[in-house]
Design a protein around this motif. Sequence first.
Motif, mmCIF file in Angstrom:
data_model
loop_
_atom_site.group_PDB
_atom_site.id
_atom_site.type_symbol
_atom_site.label_atom_id
_atom_site.label_comp_id
_atom_site.label_asym_id
_atom_site.label_seq_id
_atom_site.Cartn_x
_atom_site.Cartn_y
_atom_site.Cartn_z
ATOM 1 N N LEU A 16 0.827 -1.204 0.000
ATOM 2 C CA LEU A 16 0.000 0.000 0.000
ATOM 3 C C LEU A 16 0.865 1.260 0.000
ATOM 4 O O LEU A 16 0.576 2.221 -0.720
ATOM 5 N N GLN A 17 1.947 1.250 0.770
ATOM 6 C CA GLN A 17 2.857 2.402 0.792
ATOM 7 C C GLN A 17 3.487 2.626 -0.580
ATOM 8 O O GLN A 17 3.589 3.761 -1.049
ATOM 9 N N ARG A 18 3.914 1.543 -1.220
ATOM 10 C CA ARG A 18 4.506 1.669 -2.558
ATOM 11 C C ARG A 18 3.478 2.180 -3.555
ATOM 12 O O ARG A 18 3.784 3.017 -4.405
ATOM 13 N N LEU A 19 2.254 1.693 -3.447
ATOM 14 C CA LEU A 19 1.188 2.146 -4.339
ATOM 15 C C LEU A 19 0.926 3.636 -4.143
ATOM 16 O O LEU A 19 0.805 4.390 -5.111
ATOM 17 N N GLU A 20 0.865 4.084 -2.903
ATOM 18 C CA GLU A 20 0.650 5.507 -2.629
ATOM 19 C C GLU A 20 1.791 6.355 -3.181
ATOM 20 O O GLU A 20 1.559 7.433 -3.742
ATOM 21 N N ALA A 21 3.023 5.875 -3.054
ATOM 22 C CA ALA A 21 4.178 6.607 -3.576
ATOM 23 C C ALA A 21 4.116 6.706 -5.105
ATOM 24 O O ALA A 21 4.440 7.751 -5.685
ATOM 25 N N ILE A 22 3.681 5.634 -5.748
ATOM 26 C CA ILE A 22 3.560 5.641 -7.207
ATOM 27 C C ILE A 22 2.492 6.638 -7.644
ATOM 28 O O ILE A 22 2.695 7.416 -8.578
ATOM 29 N N VAL A 23 1.361 6.637 -6.960
ATOM 30 C CA VAL A 23 0.285 7.574 -7.302
ATOM 31 C C VAL A 23 0.770 9.012 -7.152
ATOM 32 O O VAL A 23 0.543 9.851 -8.033
ATOM 33 N N GLU A 24 1.463 9.296 -6.057
ATOM 34 C CA GLU A 24 1.988 10.647 -5.850
ATOM 35 C C GLU A 24 2.972 11.024 -6.956
ATOM 36 O O GLU A 24 2.946 12.146 -7.463
ATOM 37 N N ALA A 25 3.842 10.094 -7.332
ATOM 38 C CA ALA A 25 4.828 10.368 -8.381
ATOM 39 C C ALA A 25 4.142 10.615 -9.721
ATOM 40 O O ALA A 25 4.529 11.515 -10.471
ATOM 41 N N LEU A 26 3.128 9.831 -10.016
ATOM 42 C CA LEU A 26 2.415 10.004 -11.285
ATOM 43 C C LEU A 26 1.673 11.333 -11.328
ATOM 44 O O LEU A 26 1.572 11.956 -12.385
ATOM 45 N N GLU A 27 1.166 11.763 -10.198
ATOM 46 C CA GLU A 27 0.424 13.024 -10.151
ATOM 47 C C GLU A 27 1.350 14.241 -10.136
ATOM 48 O O GLU A 27 0.996 15.289 -10.654
ATOM 49 N N ALA A 28 2.530 14.103 -9.552
ATOM 50 C CA ALA A 28 3.381 15.259 -9.308
ATOM 51 C C ALA A 28 4.497 15.462 -10.332
ATOM 52 O O ALA A 28 5.000 16.561 -10.461
ATOM 53 N N GLN A 29 4.903 14.427 -11.029
ATOM 54 C CA GLN A 29 6.084 14.531 -11.876
ATOM 55 C C GLN A 29 5.730 14.459 -13.353
ATOM 56 O O GLN A 29 4.762 13.823 -13.746
ATOM 57 N N ASP A 30 6.578 15.113 -14.127
ATOM 58 C CA ASP A 30 6.485 15.023 -15.576
ATOM 59 C C ASP A 30 7.459 13.921 -15.997
ATOM 60 O O ASP A 30 8.640 14.168 -16.212
ATOM 61 N N LEU A 31 6.953 12.697 -16.062
ATOM 62 C CA LEU A 31 7.797 11.536 -16.313
ATOM 63 C C LEU A 31 7.858 11.196 -17.797
ATOM 64 O O LEU A 31 6.888 11.416 -18.525
ATOM 65 N N PRO A 32 8.978 10.617 -18.229
ATOM 66 C CA PRO A 32 9.036 10.102 -19.600
ATOM 67 C C PRO A 32 8.008 8.969 -19.759
ATOM 68 O O PRO A 32 7.658 8.295 -18.789
ATOM 69 N N LEU A 33 7.549 8.771 -20.964
ATOM 70 C CA LEU A 33 6.496 7.794 -21.231
ATOM 71 C C LEU A 33 6.851 6.398 -20.719
ATOM 72 O O LEU A 33 6.027 5.737 -20.085
ATOM 73 N N GLU A 34 8.068 5.936 -20.967
ATOM 74 C CA GLU A 34 8.457 4.589 -20.532
ATOM 75 C C GLU A 34 8.404 4.458 -19.016
ATOM 76 O O GLU A 34 7.933 3.456 -18.485
ATOM 77 N N SER A 35 8.876 5.471 -18.317
ATOM 78 C CA SER A 35 8.841 5.451 -16.858
ATOM 79 C C SER A 35 7.402 5.507 -16.357
ATOM 80 O O SER A 35 7.028 4.817 -15.407
ATOM 81 N N LEU A 36 6.598 6.317 -16.999
ATOM 82 C CA LEU A 36 5.189 6.433 -16.648
ATOM 83 C C LEU A 36 4.485 5.084 -16.787
ATOM 84 O O LEU A 36 3.759 4.649 -15.892
ATOM 85 N N LEU A 37 4.716 4.411 -17.904
ATOM 86 C CA LEU A 37 4.088 3.110 -18.132
ATOM 87 C C LEU A 37 4.568 2.066 -17.131
ATOM 88 O O LEU A 37 3.773 1.266 -16.631
ATOM 89 N N ALA A 38 5.858 2.064 -16.833
ATOM 90 C CA ALA A 38 6.398 1.101 -15.873
ATOM 91 C C ALA A 38 5.782 1.312 -14.493
ATOM 92 O O ALA A 38 5.390 0.354 -13.821
ATOM 93 N N ARG A 39 5.673 2.563 -14.073
ATOM 94 C CA ARG A 39 5.072 2.846 -12.761
ATOM 95 C C ARG A 39 3.590 2.513 -12.755
ATOM 96 O O ARG A 39 3.057 2.023 -11.764
ATOM 97 N N TYR A 40 2.916 2.786 -13.865
ATOM 98 C CA TYR A 40 1.496 2.454 -13.964
ATOM 99 C C TYR A 40 1.295 0.944 -13.834
ATOM 100 O O TYR A 40 0.408 0.485 -13.110
#
Length: 90
Positions: free
Chosen positions: A23-47
């Motif tokens: 759950l902590q990792r999931l919350e961190a991923i959600v925060e990163a996806l909402e807050a950062q301008d990530l490259p597409l590959e990184s975005l997909l991997a985190r998703y």
Amino acid sequence: MAKVKGAESAGEDIQKLPFEEALQRLEAIVEALEAQDLPLESLLARYQEGTALAQLCQAKLNEAELKIQQLEKSGKGEMTLKAMPNPEEQ
């Protein structure tokens, strides 16, 4: 579509996580996806990791729910689920 490098081993590692850590990792991923301008590959991997973590958390919650229920036979012989009593309430 290309596979994310290490995705299979990461999926195996995710399955071993305790609920709280997943759950902590999931919350961190959600925060990163909402807050950062990530490259597409990184975005997909985190998703993908987030999706796997969400499924794991849901499965663990379902498993926990089953553990706190018990089958009870009614007077008519029907089986029903009954929540186990909370030890703090007794």
